[in-house]
Design an enzyme around this catalytic site. Structure first.
Site, PDB file in Angstrom:
ATOM      1  N   LYS A 143     -21.951  -6.886 -11.443  1.00  0.00           N
ATOM      2  CA  LYS A 143     -22.424  -5.899 -10.453  1.00  0.00           C
ATOM      3  C   LYS A 143     -22.151  -4.479 -10.937  1.00  0.00           C
ATOM      4  O   LYS A 143     -23.030  -3.624 -10.897  1.00  0.00           O
ATOM      5  CB  LYS A 143     -21.715  -6.177  -9.119  1.00  0.00           C
ATOM      6  CG  LYS A 143     -22.090  -5.234  -7.993  1.00  0.00           C
ATOM      7  CD  LYS A 143     -21.828  -5.854  -6.643  1.00  0.00           C
ATOM      8  CE  LYS A 143     -20.364  -5.800  -6.219  1.00  0.00           C
ATOM      9  NZ  LYS A 143     -19.892  -4.450  -5.868  1.00  0.00           N
ATOM     10  N   GLN A 190     -14.617   4.138  -9.435  1.00  0.00           N
ATOM     11  CA  GLN A 190     -15.698   4.838  -8.729  1.00  0.00           C
ATOM     12  C   GLN A 190     -15.435   6.339  -8.729  1.00  0.00           C
ATOM     13  O   GLN A 190     -16.353   7.136  -8.935  1.00  0.00           O
ATOM     14  CB  GLN A 190     -15.828   4.295  -7.309  1.00  0.00           C
ATOM     15  CG  GLN A 190     -16.256   2.820  -7.330  1.00  0.00           C
ATOM     16  CD  GLN A 190     -16.450   2.222  -5.962  1.00  0.00           C
ATOM     17  OE1 GLN A 190     -16.085   2.831  -4.958  1.00  0.00           O
ATOM     18  NE2 GLN A 190     -17.006   1.031  -5.909  1.00  0.00           N
ATOM     19  N   ASP A 228     -10.800  -6.752  -7.071  1.00  0.00           N
ATOM     20  CA  ASP A 228     -11.806  -7.476  -6.279  1.00  0.00           C
ATOM     21  C   ASP A 228     -11.500  -8.971  -6.185  1.00  0.00           C
ATOM     22  O   ASP A 228     -12.114  -9.681  -5.390  1.00  0.00           O
ATOM     23  CB  ASP A 228     -13.199  -7.280  -6.877  1.00  0.00           C
ATOM     24  CG  ASP A 228     -13.691  -5.846  -6.715  1.00  0.00           C
ATOM     25  OD1 ASP A 228     -13.170  -5.130  -5.832  1.00  0.00           O
ATOM     26  OD2 ASP A 228     -14.587  -5.441  -7.478  1.00  0.00           O
ATOM     27  N   ARG A 285      -9.126  -5.742   3.451  1.00  0.00           N
ATOM     28  CA  ARG A 285      -8.965  -7.092   2.887  1.00  0.00           C
ATOM     29  C   ARG A 285      -7.548  -7.632   3.014  1.00  0.00           C
ATOM     30  O   ARG A 285      -7.348  -8.825   2.774  1.00  0.00           O
ATOM     31  CB  ARG A 285      -9.455  -7.132   1.435  1.00  0.00           C
ATOM     32  CG  ARG A 285     -10.967  -7.099   1.353  1.00  0.00           C
ATOM     33  CD  ARG A 285     -11.476  -7.225  -0.073  1.00  0.00           C
ATOM     34  NE  ARG A 285     -12.927  -7.263  -0.091  1.00  0.00           N
ATOM     35  CZ  ARG A 285     -13.668  -6.995  -1.165  1.00  0.00           C
ATOM     36  NH1 ARG A 285     -13.084  -6.673  -2.308  1.00  0.00           N
ATOM     37  NH2 ARG A 285     -14.984  -7.057  -1.099  1.00  0.00           N
TER      38      ARG A 285
HETATM   39  C1  S3P Z   1     -16.194  -0.733  -8.859  1.00  0.00           C
HETATM   40  C2  S3P Z   1     -14.893  -0.325  -8.811  1.00  0.00           C
HETATM   41  C3  S3P Z   1     -13.890  -0.870  -7.895  1.00  0.00           C
HETATM   42  C4  S3P Z   1     -14.348  -2.202  -7.291  1.00  0.00           C
HETATM   43  C5  S3P Z   1     -15.771  -2.174  -6.852  1.00  0.00           C
HETATM   44  C6  S3P Z   1     -16.690  -1.818  -8.007  1.00  0.00           C
HETATM   45  C7  S3P Z   1     -17.107  -0.074  -9.800  1.00  0.00           C
HETATM   46  O1  S3P Z   1     -13.671   0.061  -6.868  1.00  0.00           O
HETATM   47  O2  S3P Z   1     -13.516  -2.551  -6.205  1.00  0.00           O
HETATM   48  O3  S3P Z   1     -16.160  -3.437  -6.352  1.00  0.00           O
HETATM   49  O4  S3P Z   1     -18.178  -0.626 -10.094  1.00  0.00           O
HETATM   50  O5  S3P Z   1     -16.767   1.027 -10.278  1.00  0.00           O
HETATM   51  P1  S3P Z   1     -12.613   1.274  -7.082  1.00  0.00           P
HETATM   52  O6  S3P Z   1     -12.918   1.803  -8.416  1.00  0.00           O
HETATM   53  O7  S3P Z   1     -12.860   2.263  -6.016  1.00  0.00           O
HETATM   54  O8  S3P Z   1     -11.274   0.617  -6.980  1.00  0.00           O
END
Ligand code: S3P
Length: 428
Positions: free
Chosen positions: A21, A168, A314, A345
């Protein structure tokens, strides 16, 4: 409501888990802001990644999507168009936060909104640094929550010390940095997944990594490319755990991404004593992947915290289930980020697993699980709460539950794994 299969005697077979993803989102986003055509193979056609495609189409990017094959006609860093419609990110935090990083450098106005879960998720962690760079962002609670309104444009580089280890946050700042004159730097408390860094390089860009600090010097022009997305280890995790805890099982998962910033689940399974083998490891382009086989195992408890947390954030819902079947007490700490995921969660895992008979307690930054506990529920009704990973964890929990289990809101699994129930049933 869906009746789940319980008291499963064995899981046997091979599964090609769908594309990752995180990598699928980034392939579309970087493809859209690159010059030229990008093709994506094994794209994840889950709802979250379809939200990303929809947002970029609204900004004038031609994207053809046929199942897991995608072609993006890149518009270049300055080529996105002011959208006439609201950008709707659905349930996808990754779409919201990474898109904000791109919009920060775009000289136009846009509005961003998502579903009920997105409305509860903190956006200040990205809007704050992006405002420091010069983007105009407003929204509910001063831009901390959706709906958000963004007017981007010329940005100044920053050096940002992120209070959270979040890919993120890091990615949003790096994407804004691509459009910014000068060097933009992010330092995180622990390293988070590095797919953005790897993929910027794949598109011909430059990123510097020094320990927990990552920098980009802009402006940079990216060039469209061909991308293969490996299988999602976060989706594979449900079957890795299922194979270890359901009796008489042996499951092989093909072409699973093995990026070391994501393999905490494998480390935990190995530490707990799971019988797991990894074969055929390849490194196509910039992401390693391979085939993983897991068999029914005798498990012992572990302690999980610190730098390991971002490497399995995750997977904590399914690790909690795994821990119910390990001898001893498993402690998960330093994981307060769980409270701001698709659901809280800590609460959803603890409350739902208790309904099945697990001995599990919530703490302020994680949970404590006492094993080994037989899951016995005469007649349980569990709920995904609209959270895909909670729904899938509960379906695997049902496999080792004696009794009848019904799952409310099972459709949530389509966010990251539309074929999850078909794959699970194919192993029975
Ligand atoms: C993701 C980063 C994670 C993860 C999310 C996808 C990404 O979040 O939990 O499902 O694709 O950068 P955080 O980076 O905010 O922890």
């Amino acid at each position: 409501m869906q009746k789940l299969r319980t008291n499963v005697s064995s899981l046997q077979g091979t599964i090609d888990v769908p594309g990752d993803k995180s990598i699928s989102h980034r392939a579309v986003m970087l493809g859209a802001i690159a010059n030229g055509t990008t093709t994506i193979a094994n794209f994840l056609p889950g709802e979250d990644c379809l939200s990303t495609i929809d947002c970029f189409r609204k900004m004038g990017v031609a994207i053809e999507q046929n199942g897991s094959d995608v072609v993006v006609e890149g518009k270049g860093l300055k080529g996105l168009k002011e959208p006439t419609d609201i950008l709707h990110v659905g349930n996808s935090g990754t779409t919201a936060r990474l898109l904000l990083g791109i919009l920060a450098g775009c000289p136009f106005h846009s509005c961003l909104i998502g579903d009920e879960s997105i409305a509860k998720r903190p956006m200040g962690r990205v809007t704050k640094p992006l405002k420091m760079m010069g983007a105009h962002i407003d929204g509910r609670e001063h831009g901390n929550y959706t709906p958000l309104s963004i007017r981007g444009g010329e940005l100044q580089p920053i050096h940002y010390e992120s209070p959270v280890a979040s890919a993120q946050v890091k990615s949003a700042i790096l994407l804004a940095g691509l459009a910014t004159d000068g060097t933009t730097t992010v330092t995180e408390p622990h390293r988070s997944r590095d797919h953005t860094e790897r993929m910027i390089r794949l598109f011909g860009g430059n990123v510097t990594v020094d320990g927990r600090t990552v920098s980009v010097t802009g402006p940079q022009q990216l060039t469209g490319t061909n991308i293969y997305v490996p299988g999602d280890i976060s989706s594979a995790a449900f079957f890795l755990v299922a194979g270890a805890i359901v009796p008489n099982s042996e499951i092989t998962l093909k072409n699973v991404g093995l990026n070391p910033t994501r393999t905490g689940i494998i480390d935990v399974l190995q530490q707990m004593g799971a019988e797991i083998t990894i074969e055929n490891v390849r490194n196509e382009q910039t992401e390693p992947f391979g085939d993983i086989t897991v068999r029914t195992s005798n498990l012992t408890a572990v302690e999980i915290g610190g730098a390991l947390i971002p490497r399995l954030i995750d997977e904590i819902p399914i690790i909690a289930l795994l821990a119910t079947q390990a001898e001893g007490t498993t402690v998960i700490k330093d994981a307060s980020e769980l409270k701001v995921k698709e659901t809280n969660r800590i609460d959803t895992v603890v409350n739902e697993l208790r309904k099945l008979g697990a001995n599990i307690e919530a703490t302020s930054d994680g949970m404590i699980i006492h094993g080994k506990a037989a899951l016995t529920a005469k007649e349980a009704v569990v709920d995904s709460h609209g959270d895909h990973r909670i729904g899938m964890m509960l379906a695997i929990a049902a496999c080792i539950t004696q009794g009848t289990v019904h799952l409310q809101r099972p459709e949530a699994v389509a966010v990251s794994y539309p074929s999850f129930f078909d794959h699970l049933h194919s192993l029975m």
